[in-house]
Design a protein around this motif. Structure first.
Motif, PDB file in Angstrom:
ATOM      1  N   ARG A 150      -9.159  -2.309   6.130  1.00 53.46           N
ATOM      2  CA  ARG A 150      -7.896  -2.955   6.481  1.00 53.46           C
ATOM      3  C   ARG A 150      -6.892  -2.852   5.352  1.00 53.46           C
ATOM      4  N   GLN A 151      -7.393  -2.919   4.111  1.00 57.38           N
ATOM      5  CA  GLN A 151      -6.444  -2.894   2.996  1.00 57.38           C
ATOM      6  C   GLN A 151      -5.746  -1.544   2.924  1.00 57.38           C
ATOM      7  N   GLU A 194      -5.116   0.333   5.567  1.00 58.69           N
ATOM      8  CA  GLU A 194      -4.111   0.321   6.637  1.00 58.69           C
ATOM      9  C   GLU A 194      -2.887  -0.494   6.213  1.00 58.69           C
ATOM     10  N   PHE A 195      -3.133  -1.617   5.553  1.00 55.94           N
ATOM     11  CA  PHE A 195      -1.997  -2.431   5.121  1.00 55.94           C
ATOM     12  C   PHE A 195      -1.173  -1.689   4.068  1.00 55.94           C
ATOM     13  N   ARG A 218      -0.734   1.453   3.918  1.00 57.37           N
ATOM     14  CA  ARG A 218       0.097   2.396   4.683  1.00 57.37           C
ATOM     15  C   ARG A 218       1.230   1.662   5.373  1.00 57.37           C
ATOM     16  N   ALA A 219       0.903   0.495   5.937  1.00 54.49           N
ATOM     17  CA  ALA A 219       1.925  -0.267   6.656  1.00 54.49           C
ATOM     18  C   ALA A 219       3.039  -0.713   5.717  1.00 54.49           C
ATOM     19  N   CYS A 220       2.710  -0.822   4.425  1.00 56.34           N
ATOM     20  CA  CYS A 220       3.723  -1.182   3.434  1.00 56.34           C
ATOM     21  C   CYS A 220       4.524   0.038   3.000  1.00 56.34           C
ATOM     22  N   GLY A 221       4.201   1.190   3.541  1.00 50.48           N
ATOM     23  CA  GLY A 221       4.959   2.389   3.198  1.00 50.48           C
ATOM     24  C   GLY A 221       4.615   2.961   1.835  1.00 50.48           C
ATOM     25  N   LEU A 222       3.419   2.672   1.341  1.00 49.71           N
ATOM     26  CA  LEU A 222       3.021   3.294   0.079  1.00 49.71           C
ATOM     27  C   LEU A 222       2.798   4.787   0.315  1.00 49.71           C
ATOM     28  N   PRO A 223       3.155   5.616  -0.684  1.00 49.76           N
ATOM     29  CA  PRO A 223       2.908   7.055  -0.517  1.00 49.76           C
ATOM     30  C   PRO A 223       1.408   7.340  -0.407  1.00 49.76           C
ATOM     31  N   ARG A 276      -0.957   7.029  -3.317  1.00 50.86           N
ATOM     32  CA  ARG A 276      -1.245   5.654  -3.693  1.00 50.86           C
ATOM     33  C   ARG A 276      -2.269   5.049  -2.735  1.00 50.86           C
ATOM     34  N   TYR A 326      -5.786   3.356  -3.708  1.00 43.99           N
ATOM     35  CA  TYR A 326      -6.267   2.043  -3.268  1.00 43.99           C
ATOM     36  C   TYR A 326      -7.674   2.171  -2.684  1.00 43.99           C
ATOM     37  N   LEU A 333       0.807   4.385  12.428  1.00 46.65           N
ATOM     38  CA  LEU A 333      -0.441   4.069  11.720  1.00 46.65           C
ATOM     39  C   LEU A 333      -1.671   4.533  12.487  1.00 46.65           C
ATOM     40  N   ARG A 367       7.423   6.602   6.703  1.00 50.20           N
ATOM     41  CA  ARG A 367       6.804   5.844   5.622  1.00 50.20           C
ATOM     42  C   ARG A 367       7.845   5.010   4.883  1.00 50.20           C
ATOM     43  N   ARG A 377       8.680   1.932   6.856  1.00 50.17           N
ATOM     44  CA  ARG A 377       7.627   0.910   6.825  1.00 50.17           C
ATOM     45  C   ARG A 377       7.673   0.193   5.492  1.00 50.17           C
ATOM     46  N   GLY A 378       7.609  -1.111   5.548  1.00 49.45           N
ATOM     47  CA  GLY A 378       7.615  -1.844   4.287  1.00 49.45           C
ATOM     48  C   GLY A 378       9.013  -2.230   3.860  1.00 49.45           C
ATOM     49  N   GLY A 396      -8.687  -8.995   4.216  1.00 51.90           N
ATOM     50  CA  GLY A 396      -8.867  -7.558   4.325  1.00 51.90           C
ATOM     51  C   GLY A 396      -7.606  -6.794   3.989  1.00 51.90           C
ATOM     52  N   SER A 397      -6.450  -7.411   4.165  1.00 47.34           N
ATOM     53  CA  SER A 397      -5.199  -6.680   3.987  1.00 47.34           C
ATOM     54  C   SER A 397      -4.876  -6.402   2.528  1.00 47.34           C
ATOM     55  N   ASN A 439      -5.593  -5.507  -1.449  1.00 49.30           N
ATOM     56  CA  ASN A 439      -6.543  -4.720  -2.226  1.00 49.30           C
ATOM     57  C   ASN A 439      -7.403  -5.661  -3.063  1.00 49.30           C
ATOM     58  N   LEU A 454       4.269  -1.696  -4.191  1.00 46.04           N
ATOM     59  CA  LEU A 454       5.045  -1.704  -2.951  1.00 46.04           C
ATOM     60  C   LEU A 454       6.538  -1.518  -3.247  1.00 46.04           C
ATOM     61  N   ALA A 477       7.529   1.913  -4.593  1.00 46.32           N
ATOM     62  CA  ALA A 477       7.403   2.962  -3.575  1.00 46.32           C
ATOM     63  C   ALA A 477       8.704   3.118  -2.790  1.00 46.32           C
ATOM     64  N   HIS A 478       9.487   2.040  -2.717  1.00 47.08           N
ATOM     65  CA  HIS A 478      10.718   2.104  -1.923  1.00 47.08           C
ATOM     66  C   HIS A 478      11.983   2.080  -2.762  1.00 47.08           C
TER      67      HIS A 478
END
Ligand SMILES: Nc1ncnc2c1ncn2[C@@H]1O[C@H](COP(=O)(O)OP(=O)(O)OP(=O)(O)O)[C@@H](O)[C@H]1O
Ligand SMILES: [Mg+2]
Lengths: 336, 335
Positions: free
Chosen positions: A234-235, A237-238, A240-245, A248, A252, B54, B82, B85-86, B98-99, B101, B113, B116-117
């Protein structure tokens, strides 16, 4: 703090492991079937010769006396002498252990780079063609015997292309006497002898490649399975959902996946101290494994004991080091 | 703000192709909270994962559009999506532990985070942004949380941190996939109130995926009801809840579970998403089913001329009031 407690507990295990190891080495002489003295001296030996060997092995004394004498010797750094050359085992090991450690450290470095690249790529591209390609490569690597790969590399890189030196040991002909550490690469650098340093590197090339390539299959497997699991977490996926390249995201995942990889590396390292014997023999490396193999063929019991003892000790220390490292790297263990 | 049209996503599995999302369409207006409800496995998560890009192999988006502020998220390059997102679209997932790290500190995750943006910023700068974000999600000791790690946080705290990360760059759309299912009952409400607050005060929009009809009633302006990978009814929450048009929605509402309970109702089983049925997916469980229901897929039609209220059901004719459906059925049975 929790970490210190765990490290403390881990350190307490050391004397127990060492005791078990020493006892095992001692028991080795008793395990050899028949009269070890005859086995060692050979069946054509004269009674005087057998008696000499018996005294040498201490078989004429009761076992507890011998055990105490053996442990006493170890405590003074005395591992006995080779039955054949008569040279003290400690000084021989002092020369051979650095040769082997240098070889397997570099080999595992190669395995890490090669194996983990394959494993991580396979996990990242799971289900598509790079995954199948890397999986195939890992399977092929795992099925290649190490001696075959050594001979193949010698044939191609030395014999055909002259890219590597002949398999004649750590340096070939050289007037360099190792010291103070015994590790050629370090000693030459310490003394500023660049020419010998490069020569040593050059001689390391083939054995390091052979071992490194063979063992990269194991690291590739471990890397692939633990990274696959981490990539589906899940981490990740999260992240990715945060838009990390993507690099990165892989980082993780690797942070989560690295513990089993490090543990496995420690196991390989411990196994290779005595287990690189065939490669060492092919390259006349004069390392621990080669010596162990030779002495097993000659039933040179004190040497066998010495080799088992030293590879056991290295294993114990490497496990300890990596256990503690893995722990310190993980905040879940580091803090309460 | 977001217009999802005909999104179709499949997963290749050993037992066959799983039709997880089958032509899903809905829209999210600006400053609107849209709830997506449906039973477990009906494709809610797969839908929003498709929109956010995703979906990982063996999943594959085979068609549709998701237009966010004029850009089709499904058509732009992965790198461009990408970057949205975020920063423009924030995501809050189901399991807050789980979300995050497990190895990196919360501060480091915020830093990664943000850079990255926003490109190169110092640790100090990103830390300040993170502090602000944590304060805005109601964390009282943000300094300590920033220097801590995921495992040190309680569930509610961890979800607040996740929401802080999802909102730190000021996204205009929040997507929350069952953000409270993993949390204690008492904390669920706090988190939902917080999300509502973050959305309403900053004029954002939100997609809120949930199992819980009570949550929809309380927090969502509009509702999307999904069944077997399809939207079977969508409309303003008040209207849909007052006069549900689709038999499935009626059944759902007829057995409104208490807060936090799974919606599991009705006789019969959800159809297999591998051997997808040819007609209306609900027909095998529908007490009103007609002959054609099992053969012909009902089109989505507006209900009673209401704007933005649509239903996919043969029993509901476009112009008639949904209540006249009973007559329809009676007529069918008589004839
Ligand atoms: N990686 C995958 N491989 C195969 N099938 C998948 C995969 N991910 C999801 N599915 C299938 O897609 C369908 C929809 O799943 P999804 O997670 O979207 O359901 P959901 O509505 O979010 O359910 P829940 O309420 O339990 O979260 C399910 O039938 C599931 O089995
Ligand atoms: Mg889901």
């Amino acid at each position: 703090m929790k970490a210190i407690r765990i490290i403390g507990k881990r350190l307490l295990l050391i004397p127990i492991s060492v005791f078990a190891l020493v006892t095992l080495c001692f028991a080795l002489v008793q395990i050899i079937p028949g009269d070890p003295a005859i086995t060692v001296a050979g069946s054509y030996a004269s009674p005087q010769e057998i008696a000499r060997v018996r005294t040498e092995l201490g078989l004429d004394r009761p076992w507890h006396e011998r055990y105490l004498a053996y442990v006493g010797g170890l405590l003074q750094g005395d591992l006995g002498r080779s039955l054949f050359t008569g040279r003290p085992i400690t000084s021989e090991l002092a020369r051979r252990v650095p040769a082997t450690l240098q070889l397997i450290t570099l080999a595992l470095l190669v395995s890490w780079i090669l194996g983990l690249s394959l494993g991580v790529a396979g996990a990242y591209f799971r289900g598509s063609w790079p995954d199948r390609v890397t999986r195939g490569m890992i399977t092929v690597l795992q099925s290649v015997p190490d001696f075959l790969l050594s001979l193949l590399l010698i044939f191609v890189l030395y014999f055909m292309w002259q890219l590597a030196p002949a398999p004649v040991g750590q340096l070939g002909l050289s007037s360099f006497t190792p010291g103070p550490t015994g590790f050629l690469l370090i000693d030459t650098l310490l003394r500023g002898d660049m020419a010998t340093f490069l020569q040593a590197l050059h001689h390391l090339m083939l054995p390091v490649l052979s071992l490194g390539i063979v063992y990269s299959a194991y690291l590739g497997r471990v890397g692939r399975s633990s990274m696959t699991k981490a990539m589906q977490s899940r981490q990740v996926e999260f992240a990715r959902a945060c838009g990390l390249p993507e690099w990165r995201v892989v980082q993780y995942a690797f942070l989560e996946a690295r513990a089993p990889i490090l543990t496995y590396t420690a196991i390989l390292f411990g196994a290779l101290v005595g287990g690189a014997s065939i490669t060492e023999t092919i390259f006349a490396w004069q390392g621990v494994g080669q010596w162990g193999l030779e002495s097993i063929l000659k039933v040179d019991i004190p040497v066998i004991q010495g080799v088992i003892l030293v590879s056991g000790m290295v294993s114990i220390l490497v496990y300890l080091f990596l256990d503690v490292l893995v722990m310190l790297l993980d905040p879940r263990v580091r803090y309460e | 703000m977001l217009e999802v049209e005909n999104v179709t996503t499949r997963f290749r599995s050993r037992r066959g192709v799983v039709h997880a999302v089958n032509g899903v369409s809905f829209r999210v207006g600006s400053s609107e909270i849209v709830g997506i409800v449906g039973e477990s496995g009906c494709g809610k998560s797969a839908t929003i994962r498709s929109v956010l890009g995703l979906i990982q192999p063996p999943g594959e988006i085979v068609g549709g559009r998701a237009v966010f502020d004029g850009t089709d998220l499904l058509a732009i390059p992965a790198g461009a999506l990408r970057r949205l997102r975020g920063s423009e679209i924030g995501f809050v997932a189901q399991n807050p532990f789980g979300s995050l790290n497990p190895i990196l500190s919360v501060a480091a995750q915020f830093h990664n985070l943000i850079v990255a943006h926003r490109g190169r910023l110092s640790r100090k700068q990103t830390r300040d942004m993170a502090l602000q974000a944590l304060q805005s999600v109601g964390i009282s000791g943000p300094e300590r949380v920033l220097d801590g790690y995921a495992h040190e946080l309680s569930g509610g705290m961890a979800q607040r941190v996740v929401i802080g990360m999802a909102t730190v760059l000021g996204p205009r759309l929040l997507v929350a996939d069952e953000p409270t299912t993993a949390l204690d009952m008492t904390i669920q409400r706090q988190i939902l109130d917080l999300l509502q607050d973050l959305v309403r005060k900053r004029e954002r929009s939100m997609i809120l995926v949930t199992h819980d009809l009570g949550v929809v009633a309380q927090y969502c302006d509009r509702v999307v009801v999904m069944y077997a990978g399809k939207v079977i009814e969508t409309g303003p929450t008040a209207q849909v809840f007052a006069r549900p048009a689709h038999p499935y929605t009626q059944a759902l509402l007829g057995s409104v579970p208490r807060r936090g309970e799974e919606i599991g109702i009705l006789a019969g089983r959800v159809p297999s998403l591998i051997d997808y049925p040819p007609g209306c997916a609900f027909s095998n469980r529908c007490v009103h089913a007609l002959d054609r229901c099992a053969r012909i897929v009902p089109a989505s039609r507006p209900v009673a001329g209401e704007d933005g209220w649509n239903v996919s059901c043969h029993l509901v004719s476009g112009d008639a009031d949904p209540l006249s459906r009973e007559e329809d059925v009676r007529a069918h049975r008589a004839g």
